[in-house]
Design an enzyme around this catalytic site. Structure first.
Site, mmCIF file in Angstrom:
data_model
loop_
_atom_site.group_PDB
_atom_site.id
_atom_site.type_symbol
_atom_site.label_atom_id
_atom_site.label_comp_id
_atom_site.label_asym_id
_atom_site.label_seq_id
_atom_site.Cartn_x
_atom_site.Cartn_y
_atom_site.Cartn_z
ATOM 1 N N GLY A 147 0.770 -1.236 0.000
ATOM 2 C CA GLY A 147 0.000 0.000 0.000
ATOM 3 C C GLY A 147 0.794 1.275 0.000
ATOM 4 N N CYS A 148 1.925 1.331 -0.667
ATOM 5 C CA CYS A 148 2.661 2.584 -0.769
ATOM 6 C C CYS A 148 1.801 3.604 -1.489
ATOM 7 C CB CYS A 148 3.960 2.371 -1.534
ATOM 8 S SG CYS A 148 4.852 3.877 -1.887
ATOM 9 N N GLY A 149 1.580 4.756 -0.884
ATOM 10 C CA GLY A 149 0.650 5.707 -1.447
ATOM 11 C C GLY A 149 1.241 6.642 -2.478
ATOM 12 N N CYS B 284 3.886 5.679 -4.937
ATOM 13 C CA CYS B 284 4.549 5.063 -6.070
ATOM 14 C C CYS B 284 3.901 5.521 -7.365
ATOM 15 C CB CYS B 284 4.483 3.543 -5.973
ATOM 16 S SG CYS B 284 5.309 2.884 -4.519
#
Length: 291
Positions: free
Chosen positions: A134-136, A138
């Site tokens: 869930g990297c917001g 990238c």
């Protein structure tokens, strides 16, 4: 917005959704039970352990892939709606005309069809993001996209110290996947009238927030009179998503970043963090909290 009915029970082997043709869709389980060996002052049999599943979720809009996120394969309609709102891909749940959740061999596709105006906006800013848990950020293509002007939260609601402590304690008791695996985050919404009404869990703290935003939006629940509670540290993305939700207080178990504090101040959010059994720390807008 067309919605798919969710099975009331959460089955251990799989979760069932119903799509437009009324045939149940089988999704992967949210957790698996695996054998292990433990080291506790020496090697010994460890027995089995429950671990969370991690699945690639492709979010497509009007036939084009917008993002691929790693997430827990549950509450995916909430995730799709919340992600769409917090990423500013749509301005309202009403912009989403239909959602289908489609299992594939190598992941799951959340297939959304959105209004013509939103489709045009998506065509202008389309990008593909691959975010481990869930990297917001990238795939963001400019600095302006990282730090948009946050949505303003103008609620005049006030809460007592007891209410804040009650909200955080309720979240700790309402995380079945974390209790089984000790490996996921949770985000919930608490109000004085209903208590902890909605909780969503995910490997990624960003995903848990998106699922909460989506669940609140899909159920048309107002957030101006309640508290967002989360189990993670507070980064700027979490504050941005909380501003979209619209709750006046964001409360977390861990510390905030300096940028998160500045963003909460700019959004008009009361930021409470480092919440423990014996108290918490207030970083912005303490005027909403009373003894």
């Amino acid at each position: 917005m067309a919605r798919r009915r969710r099975d009331a029970s959460r089955m251990s082997a799989a979760t069932a959704l119903t799509v437009a043709d009324e045939r149940p869709v089988r999704l992967p389980a949210t957790k698996a039970v695996v054998p292990r060996t433990a080291w506790r002052s020496g090697i010994r049999p460890g027995g089995d352990r429950a671990v969370p599943e991690e699945t690639a979720i492709a979010l497509t809009y009007n036939g084009a892939t917008q993002a691929v996120m790693m997430a827990t394969p549950d509450d995916l309609e909430d995730f799709a709606v919340g992600f769409s709102l917090t990423e500013r891909l749509v301005t309202s749940p009403d912009d989403i005309e239909s959602i289908e959740i489609i299992p594939l061999d190598d992941g799951i596709e959340a297939r959304l069809w959105v209004s013509e105006s939103c489709g045009a906006r998506l065509a202008e800013r389309r990008r593909t993001m691959a975010g481990p848990t869930g990297c917001g950020l990238c795939g963001v293509e400019s600095l302006a996209e990282v730090l948009p002007v946050p949505r303003q939260v103008g609620s005049t609601a006030r809460f007592s110290v007891w209410e804040l402590m009650t909200a955080m304690a309720a979240l700790g008791e309402s995380q079945p996947l974390h209790q089984a695996t000790r490996a996921v985050h949770a985000a919930g919404f608490w109000s004085p009238e209903a208590g902890l009404g909605i909780v969503r869990e995910d490997l990624g703290r960003h995903n848990a927030m998106d699922k909460l935003v989506g669940a609140m939006a899909r159920h048309r629940l107002p957030a101006a009179g309640g508290i967002t509670v989360i189990t993670s540290r507070v980064s700027v993305e979490i504050v941005q998503k909380a501003a979209v939700l619209g709750a006046p207080v964001l409360m977390a178990v861990s510390a905030p970043t300096a940028l998160a504090i500045r963003t909460a101040e700019a959004a008009g959010i009361t930021l409470v963090a480092v919440a423990r059994d014996d108290g918490f720390e207030i970083f912005t807008r303490g005027d909403r909290i009373s003894q």
